[in-house]
Design a protein around this motif. Structure first.
Motif, PDB file in Angstrom:
ATOM      1  N   SER A  97      13.201  12.589 -13.731  1.00 15.27           N
ATOM      2  CA  SER A  97      12.681  12.786 -12.378  1.00 15.27           C
ATOM      3  C   SER A  97      12.312  11.452 -11.739  1.00 15.27           C
ATOM      4  CB  SER A  97      11.446  13.685 -12.397  1.00 15.27           C
ATOM      5  OG  SER A  97      11.800  15.012 -12.710  1.00 15.27           O
ATOM      6  N   GLN A  98      12.586  11.323 -10.446  1.00 12.01           N
ATOM      7  CA  GLN A  98      12.189  10.156  -9.676  1.00 12.01           C
ATOM      8  C   GLN A  98      10.849  10.438  -9.013  1.00 12.01           C
ATOM      9  OE1 GLN A  98      13.979   7.260  -9.706  1.00 12.01           O
ATOM     10  NE2 GLN A  98      15.326   8.276 -11.177  1.00 12.01           N
ATOM     11  N   ARG A  99       9.843   9.680  -9.387  1.00 14.02           N
ATOM     12  CA  ARG A  99       8.498   9.934  -8.892  1.00 14.02           C
ATOM     13  C   ARG A  99       8.096   8.918  -7.834  1.00 14.02           C
ATOM     14  NH1 ARG A  99       8.747  11.228 -14.174  1.00 14.02           N
ATOM     15  NH2 ARG A  99       7.812  13.190 -14.837  1.00 14.02           N
ATOM     16  N   GLN A 100       7.224   9.340  -6.932  1.00 16.82           N
ATOM     17  CA  GLN A 100       6.648   8.413  -5.968  1.00 16.82           C
ATOM     18  C   GLN A 100       5.688   7.472  -6.691  1.00 16.82           C
ATOM     19  OE1 GLN A 100       4.845  10.884  -3.032  1.00 16.82           O
ATOM     20  NE2 GLN A 100       6.763  11.365  -2.004  1.00 16.82           N
ATOM     21  N   PRO A 101       5.570   6.242  -6.208  1.00 21.40           N
ATOM     22  CA  PRO A 101       4.735   5.259  -6.917  1.00 21.40           C
ATOM     23  C   PRO A 101       3.272   5.639  -6.990  1.00 21.40           C
ATOM     24  CG  PRO A 101       5.428   4.412  -4.776  1.00 21.40           C
ATOM     25  CD  PRO A 101       6.227   5.650  -5.030  1.00 21.40           C
ATOM     26  N   GLY A 102       2.764   6.319  -5.922  1.00 22.64           N
ATOM     27  CA  GLY A 102       1.387   6.790  -5.973  1.00 22.64           C
ATOM     28  C   GLY A 102       0.380   5.698  -6.241  1.00 22.64           C
ATOM     29  N   SER A 103      -0.527   5.953  -7.186  1.00 22.67           N
ATOM     30  CA  SER A 103      -1.647   5.040  -7.435  1.00 22.67           C
ATOM     31  C   SER A 103      -1.240   3.776  -8.193  1.00 22.67           C
ATOM     32  CB  SER A 103      -2.746   5.764  -8.217  1.00 22.67           C
ATOM     33  OG  SER A 103      -3.288   6.824  -7.455  1.00 22.67           O
ATOM     34  N   THR A 104       0.009   3.665  -8.627  1.00 22.52           N
ATOM     35  CA  THR A 104       0.415   2.444  -9.333  1.00 22.52           C
ATOM     36  C   THR A 104       0.386   1.224  -8.416  1.00 22.52           C
ATOM     37  OG1 THR A 104       2.747   2.915  -8.845  1.00 22.52           O
ATOM     38  CG2 THR A 104       1.879   3.682 -10.958  1.00 22.52           C
ATOM     39  N   LEU A 105       0.388   1.450  -7.092  1.00 22.35           N
ATOM     40  CA  LEU A 105       0.323   0.334  -6.147  1.00 22.35           C
ATOM     41  C   LEU A 105      -1.109  -0.129  -5.901  1.00 22.35           C
ATOM     42  CD1 LEU A 105       2.908   1.440  -3.439  1.00 22.35           C
ATOM     43  CD2 LEU A 105       3.237  -0.189  -5.284  1.00 22.35           C
ATOM     44  N   LYS A 106      -2.091   0.659  -6.276  1.00 27.76           N
ATOM     45  CA  LYS A 106      -3.481   0.324  -5.973  1.00 27.76           C
ATOM     46  C   LYS A 106      -3.928  -1.016  -6.558  1.00 27.76           C
ATOM     47  CE  LYS A 106      -5.155   5.040  -5.222  1.00 27.76           C
ATOM     48  NZ  LYS A 106      -6.052   6.118  -5.713  1.00 27.76           N
ATOM     49  N   PRO A 107      -3.586  -1.341  -7.815  1.00 26.81           N
ATOM     50  CA  PRO A 107      -4.031  -2.645  -8.333  1.00 26.81           C
ATOM     51  C   PRO A 107      -3.554  -3.817  -7.486  1.00 26.81           C
ATOM     52  CG  PRO A 107      -3.269  -1.255 -10.121  1.00 26.81           C
ATOM     53  CD  PRO A 107      -2.907  -0.555  -8.850  1.00 26.81           C
ATOM     54  N   PHE A 108      -2.350  -3.729  -6.948  1.00 24.99           N
ATOM     55  CA  PHE A 108      -1.823  -4.838  -6.157  1.00 24.99           C
ATOM     56  C   PHE A 108      -2.535  -4.943  -4.808  1.00 24.99           C
ATOM     57  CE2 PHE A 108       1.570  -3.211  -8.889  1.00 24.99           C
ATOM     58  CZ  PHE A 108       1.860  -4.356  -9.631  1.00 24.99           C
ATOM     59  N   SER A 109      -2.711  -3.811  -4.128  1.00 19.72           N
ATOM     60  CA  SER A 109      -3.370  -3.838  -2.823  1.00 19.72           C
ATOM     61  C   SER A 109      -4.857  -4.169  -2.952  1.00 19.72           C
ATOM     62  CB  SER A 109      -3.173  -2.503  -2.107  1.00 19.72           C
ATOM     63  OG  SER A 109      -3.677  -1.438  -2.887  1.00 19.72           O
ATOM     64  N   TYR A 110      -5.521  -3.616  -3.987  1.00 22.81           N
ATOM     65  CA  TYR A 110      -6.940  -3.887  -4.178  1.00 22.81           C
ATOM     66  C   TYR A 110      -7.166  -5.354  -4.541  1.00 22.81           C
ATOM     67  CZ  TYR A 110      -7.961   1.138  -4.141  1.00 22.81           C
ATOM     68  OH  TYR A 110      -8.108   2.449  -3.774  1.00 22.81           O
ATOM     69  N   LEU A 111      -6.294  -5.890  -5.408  1.00 27.08           N
ATOM     70  CA  LEU A 111      -6.453  -7.284  -5.814  1.00 27.08           C
ATOM     71  C   LEU A 111      -6.273  -8.220  -4.622  1.00 27.08           C
ATOM     72  CD1 LEU A 111      -6.898  -9.340  -8.066  1.00 27.08           C
ATOM     73  CD2 LEU A 111      -4.437  -9.276  -8.525  1.00 27.08           C
ATOM     74  N   ALA A 112      -5.303  -7.917  -3.764  1.00 23.26           N
ATOM     75  CA  ALA A 112      -5.098  -8.743  -2.567  1.00 23.26           C
ATOM     76  C   ALA A 112      -6.327  -8.708  -1.667  1.00 23.26           C
ATOM     77  CB  ALA A 112      -3.863  -8.264  -1.818  1.00 23.26           C
ATOM     78  N   ALA A 113      -6.942  -7.524  -1.541  1.00 21.33           N
ATOM     79  CA  ALA A 113      -8.143  -7.403  -0.708  1.00 21.33           C
ATOM     80  C   ALA A 113      -9.319  -8.159  -1.312  1.00 21.33           C
ATOM     81  CB  ALA A 113      -8.490  -5.927  -0.530  1.00 21.33           C
ATOM     82  N   LEU A 114      -9.494  -8.074  -2.630  1.00 24.30           N
ATOM     83  CA  LEU A 114     -10.592  -8.766  -3.293  1.00 24.30           C
ATOM     84  C   LEU A 114     -10.452 -10.279  -3.158  1.00 24.30           C
ATOM     85  CD1 LEU A 114     -10.912  -6.586  -6.535  1.00 24.30           C
ATOM     86  CD2 LEU A 114     -12.513  -6.648  -4.617  1.00 24.30           C
ATOM     87  N   LYS A 115      -9.208 -10.755  -3.223  1.00 26.39           N
ATOM     88  CA  LYS A 115      -8.984 -12.189  -3.068  1.00 26.39           C
ATOM     89  C   LYS A 115      -9.340 -12.665  -1.663  1.00 26.39           C
ATOM     90  CE  LYS A 115      -5.464 -13.073  -6.596  1.00 26.39           C
ATOM     91  NZ  LYS A 115      -4.055 -13.518  -6.841  1.00 26.39           N
ATOM     92  N   LYS A 116      -9.258 -11.767  -0.695  1.00 28.21           N
ATOM     93  CA  LYS A 116      -9.595 -12.117   0.690  1.00 28.21           C
ATOM     94  C   LYS A 116     -11.093 -11.969   0.971  1.00 28.21           C
ATOM     95  CE  LYS A 116      -5.455 -13.030   2.298  1.00 28.21           C
ATOM     96  NZ  LYS A 116      -5.117 -14.371   2.860  1.00 28.21           N
ATOM     97  N   GLY A 117     -11.868 -11.603  -0.042  1.00 28.99           N
ATOM     98  CA  GLY A 117     -13.304 -11.497   0.135  1.00 28.99           C
ATOM     99  C   GLY A 117     -13.833 -10.112   0.378  1.00 28.99           C
ATOM    100  N   VAL A 118     -12.981  -9.112   0.387  1.00 33.21           N
ATOM    101  CA  VAL A 118     -13.440  -7.734   0.560  1.00 33.21           C
ATOM    102  C   VAL A 118     -14.202  -7.304  -0.698  1.00 33.21           C
ATOM    103  CG1 VAL A 118     -12.727  -5.351   0.938  1.00 33.21           C
ATOM    104  CG2 VAL A 118     -11.509  -7.208   2.074  1.00 33.21           C
ATOM    105  N   GLN A 119     -15.368  -6.702  -0.517  1.00 33.85           N
ATOM    106  CA  GLN A 119     -16.196  -6.272  -1.636  1.00 33.85           C
ATOM    107  C   GLN A 119     -15.808  -4.855  -2.091  1.00 33.85           C
ATOM    108  OE1 GLN A 119     -18.432  -8.405  -3.111  1.00 33.85           O
ATOM    109  NE2 GLN A 119     -17.441  -9.833  -1.686  1.00 33.85           N
TER     110      GLN A 119
END
Length: 216
Positions: free
Chosen positions: A186-208
């Motif tokens: 089955s081909q699955r949607q990425p879902g929450s696997t993208l969260k580490p990348f988006s959250y890490l980018a936000a944390l690097k920009k100073g988002v708490q």
């Protein structure tokens, strides 16, 4: 010539293939998935009875009232029945009659039990129809609960966390019903696997971590 060498290797006693699959866990996983899918549809009101798995009227007529071994004809017919979904781990039972006071069914071991949960489909069942049931034992009392094929599908994998070995895998309700292995194909949607990348980018920009972000 190369192909023949490979065939010789396969048929020689020097080649051994080991699998991490454990038969006991495989059966338990298949049963858990089948039961879970059926219960999900039943609880959400989506279960739809489309008909019995088979009807043994012709087989019973050929055997006669009583089989050669003295057992009822319906029992011998049920023992030799070949149902289309051969990998479903529920118990096939044969309808022996009764609608007003409940459906009576027979098991391959000769026991006769009332069929629970058949109120909505009783009028669609005929004598010698074969349906699936979940047979449970409570002390000396046995109970047969009707099970209906689900239309929803699912998958389950059992892993050894220490080694990553696959101990059991089930890719759907029944292989004869659908050959797609949803655990591997089955081909699955990425879902929450993208969260580490988006959250890490936000944390690097100073988002708490407690920052509230409107997702409009």
């Amino acid at each position: 010539e190369a192909k023949s060498l490979h065939i010789d290797v396969l048929h020689s006693p020097g080649l051994s293939i080991k699998s991490t699959i454990r038969p006991d866990l495989q059966r338990a996983t298949e049963l858990a998935l089948q039961e879970g899918l059926a219960r999900y549809e039943a609880m959400t009101g989506r279960a739809r009875f489309t008909g019995p798995e088979a009807n043994l009227s012709e087989a019973v007529a050929k055997i006669g009232p009583v089989a050669a071994g003295g057992e009822p004809a319906w029992q011998q017919a049920l023992e030799s029945a070949r149902l289309p979904l051969y990998d479903v781990h529920w118990t096939p039972v044969v309808v022996l009659g009764g609608r007003k006071n409940g459906i009576q069914v027979g098991l391959a071991d000769g026991r006769m039990l009332p069929l629970h949960g058949a109120g909505g489909v009783a009028r669609r069942l005929q004598t010698y129809d074969v349906v699936y049931a979940r047979v449970s034992e409570h002390g000396k009392v046995a109970r047969a609960d009707l099970r209906i094929r689900p239309t929803v599908q699912g998958a389950a994998i059992v892993l050894d966390n220490n080694t990553g070995a696959i101990l059991a895998m089930s890719g759907g309700f029944s292989y004869p019903l659908s050959q797609l292995n949803r655990a591997t194909q089955s081909q699955r949607q990425p879902g929450s696997t993208l969260k580490p990348f988006s959250y890490l980018a936000a944390l690097k920009k100073g988002v708490q971590p407690n920052t509230v972000v409107r997702d409009m």
